[in-house]
Design a protein around this motif. Structure first.
Motif, short mmCIF file in Angstrom:
data_model
loop_
_atom_site.label_atom_id
_atom_site.label_comp_id
_atom_site.label_asym_id
_atom_site.label_seq_id
_atom_site.Cartn_x
_atom_site.Cartn_y
_atom_site.Cartn_z
N GLU A 39 15.42 -15.13 -15.89
CA GLU A 39 16.64 -15.66 -16.49
C GLU A 39 17.84 -14.87 -15.96
N PRO A 40 19.02 -15.49 -15.92
CA PRO A 40 20.23 -14.75 -15.51
C PRO A 40 20.54 -13.62 -16.49
N LEU A 41 21.20 -12.61 -16.01
CA LEU A 41 21.67 -11.49 -16.83
C LEU A 41 23.04 -11.84 -17.37
N ARG A 42 23.21 -11.80 -18.68
CA ARG A 42 24.49 -12.13 -19.31
C ARG A 42 25.39 -10.90 -19.23
N ILE A 43 26.48 -11.01 -18.48
CA ILE A 43 27.42 -9.90 -18.29
C ILE A 43 28.49 -9.91 -19.36
N ASN A 44 28.93 -11.10 -19.73
CA ASN A 44 29.99 -11.23 -20.72
C ASN A 44 29.80 -12.55 -21.43
N ASP A 45 30.21 -12.62 -22.69
CA ASP A 45 30.04 -13.85 -23.46
C ASP A 45 30.96 -14.98 -23.02
N GLU A 46 32.02 -14.64 -22.31
CA GLU A 46 32.90 -15.69 -21.79
C GLU A 46 33.15 -15.44 -20.31
N TYR A 47 33.40 -16.52 -19.60
CA TYR A 47 33.67 -16.41 -18.17
C TYR A 47 35.08 -15.87 -17.96
N LEU A 48 35.15 -14.71 -17.34
CA LEU A 48 36.44 -14.05 -17.12
C LEU A 48 36.82 -14.00 -15.65
N GLY A 49 36.08 -14.69 -14.82
CA GLY A 49 36.35 -14.68 -13.38
C GLY A 49 35.33 -13.85 -12.63
N ASP A 50 35.09 -14.21 -11.39
CA ASP A 50 34.15 -13.47 -10.56
C ASP A 50 34.73 -12.13 -10.18
N SER A 51 33.87 -11.16 -9.99
CA SER A 51 34.34 -9.84 -9.61
C SER A 51 33.32 -9.19 -8.69
N ALA A 52 32.64 -8.14 -9.11
CA ALA A 52 31.74 -7.42 -8.21
C ALA A 52 30.42 -7.11 -8.89
N ILE A 53 29.37 -7.03 -8.07
CA ILE A 53 28.05 -6.65 -8.55
C ILE A 53 27.36 -5.88 -7.43
N THR A 54 26.56 -4.87 -7.79
CA THR A 54 25.85 -4.09 -6.79
C THR A 54 24.60 -3.48 -7.40
N SER A 55 23.71 -2.98 -6.56
CA SER A 55 22.53 -2.26 -7.04
C SER A 55 22.52 -0.88 -6.42
N SER A 56 21.86 0.05 -7.12
CA SER A 56 21.74 1.41 -6.59
C SER A 56 20.81 1.39 -5.38
N PRO A 57 20.91 2.37 -4.50
CA PRO A 57 20.07 2.38 -3.30
C PRO A 57 18.57 2.34 -3.59
N ASP A 58 18.13 2.93 -4.70
CA ASP A 58 16.70 2.90 -5.03
C ASP A 58 16.31 1.64 -5.80
N GLY A 59 17.29 0.77 -6.10
CA GLY A 59 17.02 -0.48 -6.78
C GLY A 59 16.79 -0.37 -8.27
N ARG A 60 16.92 0.82 -8.84
CA ARG A 60 16.65 1.01 -10.27
C ARG A 60 17.81 0.59 -11.16
N LEU A 61 19.04 0.60 -10.65
CA LEU A 61 20.21 0.29 -11.47
C LEU A 61 21.00 -0.86 -10.88
N LEU A 62 21.67 -1.60 -11.77
CA LEU A 62 22.60 -2.65 -11.39
C LEU A 62 23.94 -2.31 -12.02
N ALA A 63 25.01 -2.61 -11.33
CA ALA A 63 26.35 -2.44 -11.90
C ALA A 63 27.13 -3.72 -11.64
N ALA A 64 27.92 -4.12 -12.63
CA ALA A 64 28.74 -5.32 -12.50
C ALA A 64 30.04 -5.12 -13.25
N THR A 65 31.05 -5.85 -12.83
CA THR A 65 32.36 -5.75 -13.46
C THR A 65 32.73 -7.06 -14.13
N SER A 66 33.67 -6.95 -15.04
CA SER A 66 34.27 -8.12 -15.67
C SER A 66 35.76 -8.09 -15.39
N ALA A 67 36.38 -9.24 -15.50
CA ALA A 67 37.81 -9.32 -15.21
C ALA A 67 38.67 -8.54 -16.19
#
Length: 124
Positions: A39-67
């Motif tokens: 299933e998709p990962l819910r980043i925010n309850d409302e759509y605030l615009g596209d921004s950025a997403i990345t994973s750590s080099p070892d693949g253990r962590l994900l980071a994403a931004t909201s508008a």
């Protein structure tokens, strides 16, 4: 952004063309079949615009931004939120994210040219 092993592509979005409120989601695709993984990962309850997403080099962590200037970090294995920060920029938009090679630091870049360093502490 691609996962560390290149087997998944992570994209962020959420515009619902059917109308009504729409969440901001991160969708993961298998790069061999180009089908969604889980299933998709819910980043925010409302759509605030596209921004950025990345994973750590070892693949253990994900980071994403909201508008709204928030940066969230999740454990990739179970998609558990492990931390977040609000990044002050002149217009509250974080447009770039990058982990250092050891995954202990996350850099964020704002639309205003601001670059900030964040220590990454994970709850295991």
């Amino acid at each position: 952004a691609f996962s560390a092993d290149g087997r998944q592509l992570m994209v962020q979005g959420g515009l619902d063309f059917a109308g009504g409120p729409s969440p901001t989601l991160a969708v993961f695709f298998d790069t061999a079949t180009w089908t969604p993984v889980n299933e998709p990962l819910r980043i925010n309850d409302e759509y605030l615009g596209d921004s950025a997403i990345t994973s750590s080099p070892d693949g253990r962590l994900l980071a994403a931004t909201s508008a709204d200037g928030r940066v969230d970090v999740w454990r990739a294995a179970d998609r558990t939120l492990v931390g977040h920060a609000f990044v002050p920029t002149s217009d509250d938009r974080v447009t770039a994210l990058a982990f250092t090679a050891d995954g202990r630091t996350l850099f964020s870049g704002g639309a205003d040219g601001t670059v900030r360093e964040h220590a990454v502490a994970t709850r295991t």
